[in-house]
Design an enzyme around this catalytic site. Structure first.
Site, PDB file in Angstrom:
ATOM      1  CB  CYS A   8      -6.480  -4.766  17.908  1.00  0.00           C
ATOM      2  SG  CYS A   8      -5.383  -3.777  16.908  1.00  0.00           S
ATOM      3  CE  LYS A  63      -0.745  -6.069   3.715  1.00  0.00           C
ATOM      4  NZ  LYS A  63       0.549  -5.492   3.461  1.00  0.00           N
ATOM      5  CB  CYS A  89      -0.614  -5.800  15.988  1.00  0.00           C
ATOM      6  SG  CYS A  89      -1.842  -4.536  15.824  1.00  0.00           S
ATOM      7  CE  LYS A 108      -1.711   1.839  10.790  1.00  0.00           C
ATOM      8  NZ  LYS A 108      -1.894   0.545  10.173  1.00  0.00           N
ATOM      9  CG  HIS A 161      -0.430  -0.126   2.515  1.00  0.00           C
ATOM     10  ND1 HIS A 161       0.474   0.779   3.010  1.00  0.00           N
ATOM     11  CD2 HIS A 161      -0.629  -1.046   3.504  1.00  0.00           C
ATOM     12  CE1 HIS A 161       0.805   0.434   4.238  1.00  0.00           C
ATOM     13  NE2 HIS A 161       0.164  -0.687   4.564  1.00  0.00           N
ATOM     14  CB  CYS A 219      -4.063  -7.747  17.615  1.00  0.00           C
ATOM     15  SG  CYS A 219      -4.390  -7.219  15.908  1.00  0.00           S
ATOM     16  CG  HIS A 243       3.958  -1.345   2.534  1.00  0.00           C
ATOM     17  ND1 HIS A 243       2.855  -2.097   2.200  1.00  0.00           N
ATOM     18  CD2 HIS A 243       4.219  -1.654   3.832  1.00  0.00           C
ATOM     19  CE1 HIS A 243       2.482  -2.838   3.232  1.00  0.00           C
ATOM     20  NE2 HIS A 243       3.296  -2.577   4.245  1.00  0.00           N
ATOM     21  CG  HIS A 275      -5.083  -4.076  12.659  1.00  0.00           C
ATOM     22  ND1 HIS A 275      -3.980  -4.188  13.473  1.00  0.00           N
ATOM     23  CD2 HIS A 275      -4.620  -3.905  11.409  1.00  0.00           C
ATOM     24  CE1 HIS A 275      -2.895  -4.118  12.727  1.00  0.00           C
ATOM     25  NE2 HIS A 275      -3.252  -3.945  11.484  1.00  0.00           N
TER      26      HIS A 275
HETATM   27  O1  ME8 Z   1       5.028  -3.718  10.607  1.00  0.00           O
HETATM   28  N1  ME8 Z   1       1.607   5.090   6.414  1.00  0.00           N
HETATM   29  O2  ME8 Z   1       5.051  -4.597   8.470  1.00  0.00           O
HETATM   30  P1  ME8 Z   1       3.907  -3.698   7.794  1.00  0.00           P
HETATM   31  C1  ME8 Z   1       2.943   5.065   6.526  1.00  0.00           C
HETATM   32  N2  ME8 Z   1       6.596  -6.549   9.205  1.00  0.00           N
HETATM   33  N3  ME8 Z   1       3.624   3.958   6.871  1.00  0.00           N
HETATM   34  C2  ME8 Z   1       2.937   2.847   7.112  1.00  0.00           C
HETATM   35  C3  ME8 Z   1       1.535   2.803   7.006  1.00  0.00           C
HETATM   36  C4  ME8 Z   1       0.869   3.995   6.635  1.00  0.00           C
HETATM   37  N4  ME8 Z   1      -0.428   4.074   6.506  1.00  0.00           N
HETATM   38  N5  ME8 Z   1       1.134   1.545   7.324  1.00  0.00           N
HETATM   39  C5  ME8 Z   1       2.252   0.849   7.607  1.00  0.00           C
HETATM   40  C6  ME8 Z   1       5.428  -4.520   9.778  1.00  0.00           C
HETATM   41  N6  ME8 Z   1       3.329   1.630   7.480  1.00  0.00           N
HETATM   42  C7  ME8 Z   1       6.517  -5.502  10.167  1.00  0.00           C
HETATM   43  C8  ME8 Z   1       7.815  -4.767  10.288  1.00  0.00           C
HETATM   44  S1  ME8 Z   1      10.450  -4.660  10.707  1.00  0.00           S
HETATM   45  C9  ME8 Z   1      11.586  -5.671  11.373  1.00  0.00           C
HETATM   46  C10 ME8 Z   1       8.998  -5.605  10.692  1.00  0.00           C
HETATM   47  C11 ME8 Z   1       4.737   1.278   7.741  1.00  0.00           C
HETATM   48  O3  ME8 Z   1       3.810  -4.217   6.409  1.00  0.00           O
HETATM   49  C12 ME8 Z   1       4.892   0.617   9.103  1.00  0.00           C
HETATM   50  O4  ME8 Z   1       4.919   1.588  10.118  1.00  0.00           O
HETATM   51  O5  ME8 Z   1       2.700  -3.658   8.637  1.00  0.00           O
HETATM   52  C13 ME8 Z   1       6.210  -0.091   8.907  1.00  0.00           C
HETATM   53  O6  ME8 Z   1       7.283   0.780   9.163  1.00  0.00           O
HETATM   54  C14 ME8 Z   1       6.170  -0.510   7.430  1.00  0.00           C
HETATM   55  O7  ME8 Z   1       5.170   0.315   6.816  1.00  0.00           O
HETATM   56  C15 ME8 Z   1       5.816  -1.958   7.228  1.00  0.00           C
HETATM   57  O8  ME8 Z   1       4.549  -2.231   7.817  1.00  0.00           O
END
Ligand code: ME8
Length: 515
Positions: A143, A296, A129, A293, A18, A126, A21, A146
């Site tokens: 949670c 997915k 998370c 926010k 998304h 959760c 990312h 989410h």
């Molecule tokens: O947390 N806006 O994975 P993830 C900006 N696998 N950044 C965002 C966001 C948003 N709306 N949503 C998510 C994980 N992120 C773990 C991480 S690291 C050893 C393991 C950011 O796919 C989130 O804060 O949920 C994180 O830094 C990254 O995207 C991956 O999120």
């Protein structure tokens, strides 16, 4: 050569990527490119976090086994990196053997030290998370992130004596004011560290999808313990050349929802394993859509690949870096994206590039003129170019991308103003003004060279197009910031070539909608 190791979080490939990312990778890429321009030896890592209950759940929903599922979904993240011109040097997947070996190695190291013990855990979990919550942290039974119902979980497991590292981590954060930024996140963590910190359960027996525990095959390593280790597994810890060269990381970029894992759990793991701590972590906010926010699991998502297809990668990069203040939340809307494209990229930047190269074609046969004497107005523009480089450098160091771009746009506006004031079209009418015309055109071309170089970290594909239009060769492009800062690098007589407009204006919002 000074080294610079930068990482992003590794994403859950529980579905397609998304916009959040994309945002994190774009920010990291801007820093990595800038550091390379400063002639640092950069290693830039990103990747996917492919184990755990959440992935297993989404794989099951898709009717696939987890490995088959992540093999497919992780490709979308790799594709996103390519389409966004992300200059990562490696892409780590936690299902790779090179990673799993290191995860087991660290587990064993800490186990042998006596910091892992067997016990029972019980709590409210959760899956999205991959985190336990206290009852007081929930919204009713849901949670807080989410808004999904948490599960009551009780099972036998292995615990990491994280609580034992509370004071050491606390002291480290206090004694190293740059370790955890921005200040608001630092305070948040310090506040939490004042209270009781529980040991962390780092194994799962209900979940089969993970790295099996070296000491007990009935368990797999908890996904967070596994995932954090990516930052060193990709460097081939412990014996890899890359590990000795690049560790400790210069900068971890992460989002605010994974602060605790990075600011407390990760340092605790490293301390337990006798590994140096990273130098700095810089936490960003969320990209929201209409204050919600992106997520997915909640079904609020914007497909960055689709936006890139419609508007181009540089437009999306520019928008996110300019519109969102790093560290704070930002809102995405397609209307705002189009406004930025039209006003900043098509109007200010696009027009400047087009006007300069059109005039050089018209008045100087597409060649870089020889400059004559510098007048006051020229000096002002030259000094602004140099000052902007230092200002942008400081801003990027503090991840203030929006402010850095604002400075560059000030320069673009000044350069556009220079054209108006020096009026090359008037000078061209009189052969006695020929030398002055050459100087004025030269100054514009040099300003454009500065602008393109400053923009390279933010909108690399467009910067490259400008460089090519300026007829810059490889040597000049890879000259580094110090070289580039030398005024007068463009060689008189060199051919320049006007290209297509960099950013055509967009009249109405096309079809990309929140999915
Ligand atoms: O947390 N806006 O994975 P993830 C900006 N696998 N950044 C965002 C966001 C948003 N709306 N949503 C998510 C994980 N992120 C773990 C991480 S690291 C050893 C393991 C950011 O796919 C989130 O804060 O949920 C994180 O830094 C990254 O995207 C991956 O999120």
């Amino acid at each position: 050569m000074e080294k610079f190791y930068i990482t992003t979080a590794i994403d859950y490939p529980s579905g397609p990527p998304h916009l959040g990312h994309a945002y994190e990778k774009i920010c990291a890429d801007a820093v990595a490119r800038w550091q390379r321009l400063k002639k640092k030896d950069v290693f830039f890592l990103t990747g996917t976090d492919e184990h755990g209950q959440k992935i297993a759940k989404y794989a099951q929903r898709a009717g696939k086994n987890p490995k088959e599922f992540v093999d497919e979904t992780s490709q979308k993240f790799i594709q996103l990196c390519r389409k966004l011109s992300i200059s990562n040097d490696d892409f780590v997947r936690t299902t790779e053997e090179r990673h799993k070996d290191v995860a087991r190695n660290i587990f064993m190291k800490i186990f042998e030290k006596g910091d892992i013990y067997k016990g029972y855990y019980e709590g409210l979990y959760c899956t999205d998370c991959e985190t336990f919550y206290l009852e007081k942290e929930l919204n009713g039974e849901n949670c807080p992130v989410h808004k999904a119902k948490v599960e009551k979980v009780k099972e036998e497991g292995y615990f990491f004596r994280a609580g034992q590292y509370r004071e050491r981590v606390q002291r480290h954060i206090i004694e190293n004011p740059d370790f955890l930024l921005p200040g608001v996140r630092r305070n948040e963590v310090l506040k939490r560290l004042q209270g009781e910190v529980k040991d962390l359960s780092i194994s799962r027996s209900r979940v089969r999808w993970g790295v099996s525990l070296p000491i007990d095959q009935k368990h797999v390593i908890y996904v967070w313990f596994d995932a954090l280790i990516n930052y060193i597994s990709a460097l081939n810890y412990p014996d890899g050349e890359k590990f000795s060269k690049y560790w400790p990381a210069s900068l971890h970029l992460i989002g605010k929802d994974i602060l605790w894992f990075h600011a407390f759990i990760w340092p605790a793991i490293l301390m337990a394993a006798d590994i140096e701590l990273p130098q700095r972590m810089f936490v960003h906010g969320f990209i929201n859509v209409g204050k919600e926010k992106l997520s997915k699991s909640k079904g609020i998502t914007i497909d960055p690949l689709r936006l890139i297809e419609i508007y181009g990668s540089d437009a999306l990069r520019y928008f996110l870096l300019r519109e969102v203040s790093y560290g704070k939340d930002g809102d995405f809307s397609e209307d705002a994206l189009i406004r930025r494209i039209n006003s900043d990229l098509a109007n200010d930047l696009g027009n400047f590039v087009y006007r300069v190269l059109t005039m050089v074609a018209r008045y100087w046969d597409e060649e870089v003129p020889s400059p004559g004497n510098e007048e006051d107005i020229d000096r002002t523009l030259r000094e602004l170019c140099l000052k902007t480089v230092s200002e942008v450098d400081k801003k990027i160091d503090n991840l203030q991308f929006s402010e850095a771009l604002a400075r560059i746009w000030k320069l673009i506006q000044a350069a556009n103003g220079y054209i108006e004031e020096t009026a090359p079209w008037a000078l061209a009418k009189n052969s006695a003004d020929r030398a002055r015309l050459g100087t004025v055109l030269y100054w514009q071309l040099e300003a454009l060279r500065f602008i393109a170089t400053l923009l390279f970290s933010f909108i690399p594909a467009s910067a490259l197009k400008i460089w090519q239009q300026l007829g810059m060769d490889e040597e000049l492009m890879t000259d580094g910031l110090d070289g580039i800062k030398k005024w007068g690098k463009l060689k008189p007589g060199r051919k320049v070539k006007r290209g297509e407009p960099l950013f055509p204006r967009i009249e109405a919002a096309p079809v990309a909608q929140p999915g």
